[in-house]
Write a protein that holds these residues in place. Structure first.
Motif, PDB file in Angstrom:
ATOM      1  N   MET A 178      23.843 -47.990  43.408  1.00  0.00           N
ATOM      2  CA  MET A 178      22.410 -47.769  43.614  1.00  0.00           C
ATOM      3  C   MET A 178      22.118 -46.275  43.691  1.00  0.00           C
ATOM      4  O   MET A 178      21.146 -45.777  43.103  1.00  0.00           O
ATOM      5  N   VAL A 182      14.218 -54.175  51.597  1.00  0.00           N
ATOM      6  CA  VAL A 182      14.556 -54.129  50.175  1.00  0.00           C
ATOM      7  C   VAL A 182      15.042 -52.723  49.862  1.00  0.00           C
ATOM      8  O   VAL A 182      14.342 -51.738  50.116  1.00  0.00           O
ATOM      9  N   TRP A 183      16.253 -52.620  49.319  1.00  0.00           N
ATOM     10  CA  TRP A 183      16.828 -51.321  48.972  1.00  0.00           C
ATOM     11  C   TRP A 183      16.932 -51.193  47.458  1.00  0.00           C
ATOM     12  O   TRP A 183      17.150 -52.194  46.788  1.00  0.00           O
ATOM     13  N   ALA A 207      14.900 -47.736  49.123  1.00  0.00           N
ATOM     14  CA  ALA A 207      13.576 -47.468  49.680  1.00  0.00           C
ATOM     15  C   ALA A 207      13.403 -45.962  49.784  1.00  0.00           C
ATOM     16  O   ALA A 207      14.385 -45.218  49.903  1.00  0.00           O
ATOM     17  N   THR A 217       5.752 -49.439  46.623  1.00  0.00           N
ATOM     18  CA  THR A 217       6.126 -50.260  45.473  1.00  0.00           C
ATOM     19  C   THR A 217       7.637 -50.216  45.264  1.00  0.00           C
ATOM     20  O   THR A 217       8.373 -49.604  46.031  1.00  0.00           O
ATOM     21  N   THR A 218       8.101 -50.868  44.217  1.00  0.00           N
ATOM     22  CA  THR A 218       9.523 -50.853  43.878  1.00  0.00           C
ATOM     23  C   THR A 218       9.995 -49.419  43.668  1.00  0.00           C
ATOM     24  O   THR A 218       9.319 -48.618  43.013  1.00  0.00           O
ATOM     25  N   THR A 219      11.152 -49.096  44.221  1.00  0.00           N
ATOM     26  CA  THR A 219      11.658 -47.723  44.169  1.00  0.00           C
ATOM     27  C   THR A 219      12.404 -47.480  42.867  1.00  0.00           C
ATOM     28  O   THR A 219      13.514 -47.980  42.653  1.00  0.00           O
ATOM     29  N   THR A 220      11.782 -46.703  41.989  1.00  0.00           N
ATOM     30  CA  THR A 220      12.393 -46.286  40.728  1.00  0.00           C
ATOM     31  C   THR A 220      12.183 -44.787  40.584  1.00  0.00           C
ATOM     32  O   THR A 220      11.443 -44.167  41.356  1.00  0.00           O
ATOM     33  N   THR A 276       8.388 -44.229  40.104  1.00  0.00           N
ATOM     34  CA  THR A 276       7.523 -44.402  41.277  1.00  0.00           C
ATOM     35  C   THR A 276       7.782 -43.313  42.317  1.00  0.00           C
ATOM     36  O   THR A 276       6.857 -42.886  43.015  1.00  0.00           O
ATOM     37  N   HIS A 279       5.009 -40.763  43.712  1.00  0.00           N
ATOM     38  CA  HIS A 279       4.790 -40.700  45.158  1.00  0.00           C
ATOM     39  C   HIS A 279       4.855 -39.251  45.648  1.00  0.00           C
ATOM     40  O   HIS A 279       4.015 -38.816  46.451  1.00  0.00           O
TER      41      HIS A 279
END
Length: 500
Positions: A259, A303-304, A306, A321-324, A327, A331
């Motif tokens: 990850m 949810v990781w 984060a 939102t989903t961490t990509t 995003t 942010h």
């Protein structure tokens, strides 16, 4: 030359002193000091590191093996002139009072009897790093390129000043900075015909300071902001470096190496782009769940990965939102544009709230306190706080008196361990301990803090009268809370990285 008899006498004195200070445990390298031997130890050991502790303190117990290991390595190494010692404050109470010991453990470094409080890492590696720096000269002369290369590899943070003139104001200022900050960084001086300079060396970077060479405050800010890696791990050993940088801190929480690997390249690029404006770090979500919870991440079903940004005022901005990579980039851009709303920790809004004492939660602070039609007397408490428990019946009685007499005041309470006071709110105030009692004026949002030890009903009524100018009628009984002091425990959010 001194007479031989003086040398022999002095050696005998030092030997007997060392034996008198030794621990009961024969293998320990930590000297045990008492009220009778403390001053002698300061004289005998120009460099003395002292742990003030109590046997019942949990943090002291955790420190003990780390401290012993540091003492063993110091005794057998090149820096054996620094001696590690300890004082049991449960036995030598007067000595600890004289040394202004207010919490345990407290670590002090004495240089020729002059103390400095140590507040760095309490692991062996961190202790050794600090003590080795203290054992060296404040400023080491580096005479040639080969010496410089070896010197900058000797410590994770090395600051080198360079000039042809060591009688200059620059040298004097730089030497003073080295004396002041020797516990944090390793300083060197290189005679050179090149232009005067200050260079910061870390294992992966070499940064040149371009500001005023006589402004030591600016040099320290430069060091703090550049000594952290572009994108590195944060933990107990280094969080203070990030805190002292006084920059927003962007956390990436991950639960696996894969990850982290997937997000490292874009985070490195982002960190390089915003170097000096935001520090970027990653943290093991499984190892530090308390830090994730403190920063506002929902730990019921986490949810990781984060992503959270925390600013120097402890405001937290959670990526919703989903961490990509995309995003995160968006942010960060919105944060720098002041386009994000900070996270406010809050209990659920009570279903009913019509009692004599209003319950305030973080999400309703502005509505119930700041925009209240009447002045507000607010208690911020902790459920585990003994003084808060003693105050509870008195606070309820105060609320009932205000209600029954139609007094123009709202009496309220808020759990300070699970609710935030919004820092941007006009009626904000800082909670330094529990219970905290604040009078908030409706028309001006002026905040007055109750500072007395007497929290009886009569004393609280007097405080309200001082603020409002209208006397609240108190029955003959003073409703004493039998409380005579403030709670010694700081609030949950008293430090930025408290959970680490």
């Amino acid at each position: 030359m001194r007479p031989l008899s003086c040398l022999v006498t002095g050696l005998a004195f030092l030997t007997s002193l060392a034996h008198s200070h030794s621990n009961d445990t024969a293998t320990s390298n930590v000297l045990t000091l008492t009220e009778e031997t403390f001053d002698d130890a300061l004289t005998a050991h120009p460099l003395l590191f002292v742990k003030f502790y109590t046997p019942w303190c949990g943090y002291c117990k955790a420190l003990e093996p780390e401290y012993e290991a540091a003492a063993e390595q110091m005794a057998g190494g090149a820096f054996h002139t620094t001696v590690l010692a300890q004082v049991d404050c449960s036995v030598h109470e007067e000595l600890c009072i004289d040394q202004d010991i207010n919490s345990f453990p407290t670590l002090k470094f004495f240089r020729s009897g002059i103390p400095t409080i140590y507040d760095g890492p309490r692991q062996t590696t961190g202790l050794l790093r600090y003590l080795e720096r203290q054992s060296l000269p404040a400023l080491t002369w580096v005479n040639d390129t080969m010496h410089l290369e070896a010197f900058v590899r000797s410590d994770p943070v090395v600051v080198v000043g360079s000039s042809a003139d060591h009688d200059s104001d620059f040298y004097s200022k730089f030497h003073g900075l080295a004396e002041q900050a020797r516990d944090r960084y390793l300083f060197g001086w290189q005679p050179s015909s090149s232009p005067d300079s200050v260079v910061l060396y870390t294992p992966s970077t070499q940064d040149v300071y371009t500001g005023d060479l006589l402004d030591t405050d600016a040099i320290q800010r430069f060091i703090r902001q550049h000594l952290t890696p572009l994108f590195g791990s944060i933990g107990p050993d280094n969080y203070i470096d990030y805190e002292e940088a006084e920059l927003p801190l962007a956390y990436l929480f991950v639960s696996s190496e894969s990850m982290l690997a997937g997000l490292t390249p874009p985070l490195l690029a982002l960190a390089q782009q915003h170097r000096g404006a935001i520090n970027f770090v990653y943290i093991d979500a499984d190892a530090y769940p308390e830090q994730a919870e403190y920063l506002g991440i929902n730990m019921t079903a986490p949810v990781w990965p984060a992503f959270v940004i925390q600013d120097p005022q402890s405001r937290r901005y959670i990526l919703p939102t989903t961490t990509t990579a995309e995003t995160i980039d968006d942010h960060v851009a919105k944060y720098l544009q002041n386009a994000l709303v900070p996270f406010i920790e809050s209990d659920p809004v009570p279903e009913t709230n019509d009692g004599p004492v209003k319950v305030v939660v973080g999400s309703q602070y502005n509505a119930l306190v700041t925009r209240s039609d009447t002045d507000v007397l607010l208690e911020v408490y902790a459920p585990w706080c003994g003084h808060c428990k003693a105050l509870a019946p008195v606070w309820t009685q105060l609320g009932e008196l205000v209600r029954d007499q139609g007094y123009p005041l709202t009496v309220a309470k808020m759990d300070g361990t699970s609710n935030d006071i919004p820092m941007d709110d006009p009626a904000t105030f800082e909670v330094d301990g529990f219970p905290a009692i604040a009078y908030i004026q409706a028309s001006t949002h002026r905040v007055a803090l109750f500072a007395g030890d007497d929290r009886s009903l009569a004393a609280l009524a007097d405080f309200v009268h001082e603020q409002k100018g209208i006397r609240l009628e108190v029955p003959g009984s003073n409703g004493s809370s039998d409380d005579d002091g403030t709670d010694d425990t700081p609030p949950r959010n008293s430090q930025r990285h408290d959970e680490l």
